[in-house]
Design an enzyme around this catalytic site. Structure first.
Site, PDB file in Angstrom:
ATOM      1  NE  ARG A  62       3.882  -0.623   5.090  1.00 26.84           N
ATOM      2  CZ  ARG A  62       4.323   0.391   5.811  1.00 26.84           C
ATOM      3  NH1 ARG A  62       4.111   0.427   7.116  1.00 26.84           N
ATOM      4  NH2 ARG A  62       4.975   1.377   5.238  1.00 26.84           N
ATOM      5  CG  HIS A  66       8.562  -2.523   4.388  1.00 26.19           C
ATOM      6  ND1 HIS A  66       8.794  -1.205   4.646  1.00 26.19           N
ATOM      7  CD2 HIS A  66       7.412  -2.563   3.673  1.00 26.19           C
ATOM      8  CE1 HIS A  66       7.833  -0.465   4.103  1.00 26.19           C
ATOM      9  NE2 HIS A  66       6.981  -1.267   3.519  1.00 26.19           N
ATOM     10  CG  ASN A  94      10.022   4.520   9.855  1.00 24.51           C
ATOM     11  OD1 ASN A  94       9.228   5.416   9.629  1.00 24.51           O
ATOM     12  ND2 ASN A  94      10.885   4.558  10.847  1.00 24.51           N
ATOM     13  CG  HIS A 193      -2.337  -2.610   0.213  1.00 23.60           C
ATOM     14  ND1 HIS A 193      -1.938  -1.651  -0.676  1.00 23.60           N
ATOM     15  CD2 HIS A 193      -1.225  -2.917   0.938  1.00 23.60           C
ATOM     16  CE1 HIS A 193      -0.649  -1.377  -0.497  1.00 23.60           C
ATOM     17  NE2 HIS A 193      -0.199  -2.146   0.472  1.00 23.60           N
TER      18      HIS A 193
HETATM   19  C1  HEM Z   1       2.914  -2.913  -4.589  1.00 21.58           C
HETATM   20  C2  HEM Z   1       3.594  -2.016  -3.940  1.00 21.58           C
HETATM   21  C3  HEM Z   1       3.212  -1.546  -2.567  1.00 21.58           C
HETATM   22  C4  HEM Z   1       3.114  -0.271  -2.171  1.00 21.58           C
HETATM   23  C5  HEM Z   1       3.394   0.969  -3.024  1.00 21.58           C
HETATM   24  C6  HEM Z   1       2.698  -0.279  -0.800  1.00 21.58           C
HETATM   25  C7  HEM Z   1       2.510   0.853  -0.037  1.00 21.58           C
HETATM   26  C8  HEM Z   1       1.974   0.845   1.220  1.00 21.58           C
HETATM   27  C9  HEM Z   1       1.735   2.023   1.999  1.00 21.58           C
HETATM   28  C10 HEM Z   1       2.107   3.443   1.603  1.00 21.58           C
HETATM   29  C11 HEM Z   1       1.141   1.641   3.147  1.00 21.58           C
HETATM   30  C12 HEM Z   1       0.642   2.531   4.279  1.00 21.58           C
HETATM   31  C13 HEM Z   1       1.696   2.722   5.320  1.00 21.58           C
HETATM   32  C14 HEM Z   1       1.198   3.686   6.359  1.00 21.58           C
HETATM   33  O1  HEM Z   1       0.636   4.718   6.010  1.00 21.58           O
HETATM   34  O2  HEM Z   1       1.360   3.402   7.543  1.00 21.58           O
HETATM   35  C15 HEM Z   1       1.000   0.217   3.102  1.00 21.58           C
HETATM   36  C16 HEM Z   1       0.432  -0.531   4.084  1.00 21.58           C
HETATM   37  C17 HEM Z   1       0.409  -1.909   4.074  1.00 21.58           C
HETATM   38  N1  HEM Z   1       0.972  -2.724   3.129  1.00 21.58           N
HETATM   39 FE1  HEM Z   1       1.692  -2.147   1.342  1.00 21.58          FE
HETATM   40  N2  HEM Z   1       2.531  -1.560  -0.393  1.00 21.58           N
HETATM   41  C18 HEM Z   1       2.846  -2.384  -1.439  1.00 21.58           C
HETATM   42  C19 HEM Z   1       2.865  -3.761  -1.423  1.00 21.58           C
HETATM   43  C20 HEM Z   1       2.566  -4.519  -0.318  1.00 21.58           C
HETATM   44  C21 HEM Z   1       2.800  -5.934  -0.225  1.00 21.58           C
HETATM   45  C22 HEM Z   1       3.481  -6.790  -1.282  1.00 21.58           C
HETATM   46  C23 HEM Z   1       2.342  -6.325   0.994  1.00 21.58           C
HETATM   47  C24 HEM Z   1       2.343  -7.698   1.605  1.00 21.58           C
HETATM   48  C25 HEM Z   1       2.087  -8.797   0.947  1.00 21.58           C
HETATM   49  C26 HEM Z   1       1.812  -5.153   1.644  1.00 21.58           C
HETATM   50  C27 HEM Z   1       1.194  -5.137   2.863  1.00 21.58           C
HETATM   51  C28 HEM Z   1       0.757  -4.009   3.516  1.00 21.58           C
HETATM   52  C29 HEM Z   1      -0.019  -4.043   4.742  1.00 21.58           C
HETATM   53  C30 HEM Z   1      -0.520  -5.276   5.462  1.00 21.58           C
HETATM   54  C31 HEM Z   1      -0.223  -2.711   5.107  1.00 21.58           C
HETATM   55  C32 HEM Z   1      -0.970  -2.195   6.329  1.00 21.58           C
HETATM   56  C33 HEM Z   1       0.002  -1.852   7.439  1.00 21.58           C
HETATM   57  C34 HEM Z   1      -0.674  -1.328   8.675  1.00 21.58           C
HETATM   58  O3  HEM Z   1      -1.897  -1.413   8.806  1.00 21.58           O
HETATM   59  O4  HEM Z   1       0.040  -0.835   9.554  1.00 21.58           O
HETATM   60  N3  HEM Z   1       1.983  -4.071   0.828  1.00 21.58           N
HETATM   61  N4  HEM Z   1       1.526  -0.243   1.925  1.00 21.58           N
HETATM   62  C1  LIG Z   2      10.998   5.715  11.864  1.00 25.00           C
HETATM   63  O1  LIG Z   2      12.158   6.479  11.647  1.00 25.00           O
HETATM   64  C2  LIG Z   2      12.237   7.614  12.474  1.00 25.00           C
HETATM   65  C3  LIG Z   2      13.490   8.383  12.086  1.00 25.00           C
HETATM   66  O2  LIG Z   2      13.433   8.690  10.727  1.00 25.00           O
HETATM   67  C4  LIG Z   2      12.292   7.167  13.943  1.00 25.00           C
HETATM   68  O3  LIG Z   2      12.328   8.305  14.790  1.00 25.00           O
HETATM   69  C5  LIG Z   2      11.070   6.323  14.262  1.00 25.00           C
HETATM   70  O4  LIG Z   2      11.179   5.795  15.560  1.00 25.00           O
HETATM   71  C6  LIG Z   2      10.949   5.179  13.274  1.00 25.00           C
HETATM   72  N1  LIG Z   2       9.704   4.478  13.514  1.00 25.00           N
HETATM   73  C7  LIG Z   2       9.652   3.167  13.730  1.00 25.00           C
HETATM   74  C8  LIG Z   2       8.293   2.592  13.910  1.00 25.00           C
HETATM   75  O5  LIG Z   2      10.643   2.463  13.773  1.00 25.00           O
END
Ligand code: HEM
Ligand SMILES: *[C@@H]1O[C@H](CO)[C@@H](O)[C@H](O)[C@H]1NC(C)=O
Ligand SMILES: *[C@@H]1O[C@H](CO)[C@@H](O)[C@H](O)[C@H]1NC(C)=O
Ligand SMILES: *[C@@H]1O[C@H](CO)[C@@H](O)[C@H](O)[C@H]1NC(C)=O
Ligand SMILES: *[C@@H]1O[C@H](CO)[C@@H](O)[C@H](O)[C@H]1NC(C)=O
Ligand SMILES: *[C@@H]1O[C@H](CO)[C@@H](O)[C@H](O)[C@H]1NC(C)=O
Ligand SMILES: *[C@@H]1O[C@H](CO)[C@@H](O)[C@H](O)[C@H]1NC(C)=O
Ligand SMILES: *[C@@H]1O[C@H](CO)[C@@H](O)[C@H](O)[C@H]1NC(C)=O
Length: 324
Positions: A62, A66, A94, A193
């Site tokens: 992720r 980003h 973030n 995902h």
């Molecule tokens: C298509 C548009 C995408 C959207 C709207 C999206 C949105 C999100 C969101 C909202 C999360 C959860 C974050 C959280 O709650 O901590 C997430 C997690 C994640 N995304 Fe996406 N994502 C997208 C595309 C991608 C792409 C292109 C990748 C990589 C190839 C990716 C890899 C991941 C991974 C691995 C996680 C899990 C992170 C974790 O477990 O901490 N995502 N994504």
């Molecule tokens: C995400 O941003 C907030 C401020 O908006 C900061 O306090 C926090 O440490 C940040 N988290 C990470 C994982 O960098």
């Protein structure tokens, strides 16, 4: 004959200019002569970290995504905020971005081996690949190298470039198109995902107040929604996380697509992939693991080449968290 070659060259240059040129100036084994052990060191260190922390692949994958979607894959996501500047990592979307310490640890070892040579952007791209590859004891996709590190990181650019979990298909398509990626890339890369977790507040509206009348998202399987409600008990829960691929959120597999087809995609942006006929067909194709792995490798290569800095542009940071 000569003129035909010229036209071909012109076409190639033209394609590169509009950003279609895969990889740009990136190439295989960029550090072969300048830091021959770089890729081995990154892999060994990454695998050590993954064996201690099985969630790391989701974090690094992720983080790489980003990075690439904001100012290209230039490690701008790794830069710390300063008194003068709020950096990308402190922007609102973030949540759960982490893994910074791992990249910094790998960087320290590379600085000891060959100072000032290996960019943080390349380390992140390679380490994300290696972390996902660990479970397969293999190399899951090719990463071209030669990225340079950017010197700018602005929190204000994150919201406008990172797709939101509330996006519909049109918005997702446009967001990827802005980065030179296709609907095919969108569906394939969303397969990321299959690992990791999501925070309740990013999808709870689907459970409790979808159209503002205390209702549920009709495109979400009701039984699964009931289960999610036991995990996420209010619209404002910002701390609880749920596996995106329940039961195998540490395994990089094709479950994501089976889940989508069962109307159990966690985010609206996941469910949105079924709302377009073409995308829906791609979802079905990608339930085939051979196909998914092949396509994922190709799309990651394209994502890893977004707006990269190469040659003399940018810098090679000494520490990934601060510009030189
Ligand atoms: C298509 C548009 C995408 C959207 C709207 C999206 C949105 C999100 C969101 C909202 C999360 C959860 C974050 C959280 O709650 O901590 C997430 C997690 C994640 N995304 Fe996406 N994502 C997208 C595309 C991608 C792409 C292109 C990748 C990589 C190839 C990716 C890899 C991941 C991974 C691995 C996680 C899990 C992170 C974790 O477990 O901490 N995502 N994504
Ligand atoms: C995400 O941003 C907030 C401020 O908006 C900061 O306090 C926090 O440490 C940040 N988290 C990470 C994982 O960098
Ligand atoms: C922050 O901004 C001030 C005033 O513009 C400048 O003097 C200082 O050097 C800057 N500090 C950094 C770390 O960029
Ligand atoms: C992993 O792959 C390497 C090289 O291909 C091989 O030597 C090693 O035995 C494999 N390890 C496991 C646990 O399969
Ligand atoms: C997608 O969302 C945008 C912005 O909210 C909206 O203008 C558009 O009508 C939506 N498209 C579809 C197909 O729902
Ligand atoms: C649901 O949405 C409506 C309209 O946006 C709002 O007035 C109401 O307060 C929301 N309900 C909850 C429980 O947040
Ligand atoms: C999966 O895809 C591969 C490669 O495209 C193909 O050779 C194989 O027959 C497919 N398997 C199934 C079960 O469709
Ligand atoms: C960046 O910030 C984090 C958290 O405040 C800190 O632990 C880390 O040492 C900083 N990195 C650098 C290179 O200064």
């Amino acid at each position: 004959m000569k003129s035909r070659q010229f036209v071909l060259l012109l076409c190639l240059v033209g394609f590169c200019l509009i950003g279609v040129c895969q990889g740009g100036n990136l190439r295989k084994k960029f550090y072969k002569d300048t830091c021959s052990r770089a890729e081995d060191i990154i892999k060994i260190k990454t695998w050590q970290h993954v064996s201690a922390n099985p969630q790391l692949p989701s974090k690094l994958l992720r983080l790489h995504f980003h990075d690439c979607f904001v100012r290209g894959c230039d490690a701008s996501v790794l830069i710390n905020s300063t008194a003068n500047n709020t950096a990308e990592k402190d922007a609102i979307p973030n949540l759960s971005l982490s893994g910074y310490d791992v990249i910094e640890d790998i960087k320290a070892e590379l600085e000891a081996e060959c100072p000032g040579v290996v960019s943080c952007a390349d380390i992140l791209a390679l380490s994300a690949r290696d972390s996902v590859s660990f479970q397969f004891n293999n190399t899951m996709w090719e990463v071209l190298t030669g990225r340079r590190d950017g010197r700018v990181s602005l929190a204000s650019e994150v919201l406008t470039n990172i797709p939101a979990p509330f996006f519909n298909f049109t918005q997702l398509k446009q967001n990827f198109q802005n980065k030179g990626l296709t609907v095919h890339d969108l569906v394939v890369l969303s397969g990321g995902h299959t690992i990791g977790v999501g925070h309740c507040n990013l999808f709870s509206i689907r459970l409790y107040n979808f159209t503002g009348r205390g209702d549920q998202d009709p495109s979400l399987d009701p039984t699964y929604a009931a289960f999610l409600k036991t995990k996420c008990q209010s619209l404002s829960d910002t701390t609880t996380t749920v596996e995106m691929d329940p039961g195998s959120s540490l395994d990089f597999d094709t479950d994501y697509y089976a889940i989508l087809k069962g109307n159990k995609g966690l985010f609206q942006s996941d469910a949105a992939l079924l709302t377009n006929k073409g995308a829906n067909n791609i979802v079905s194709e990608l339930t085939n693991q051979t196909k998914f792995f092949t396509e994922f490798a190709q799309s990651m290569k394209r994502m890893g080449a977004i707006e990269v800095l190469t040659g003399e542009v940018g810098e090679v940071r000494k520490k990934c968290g601060v510009i030189n």
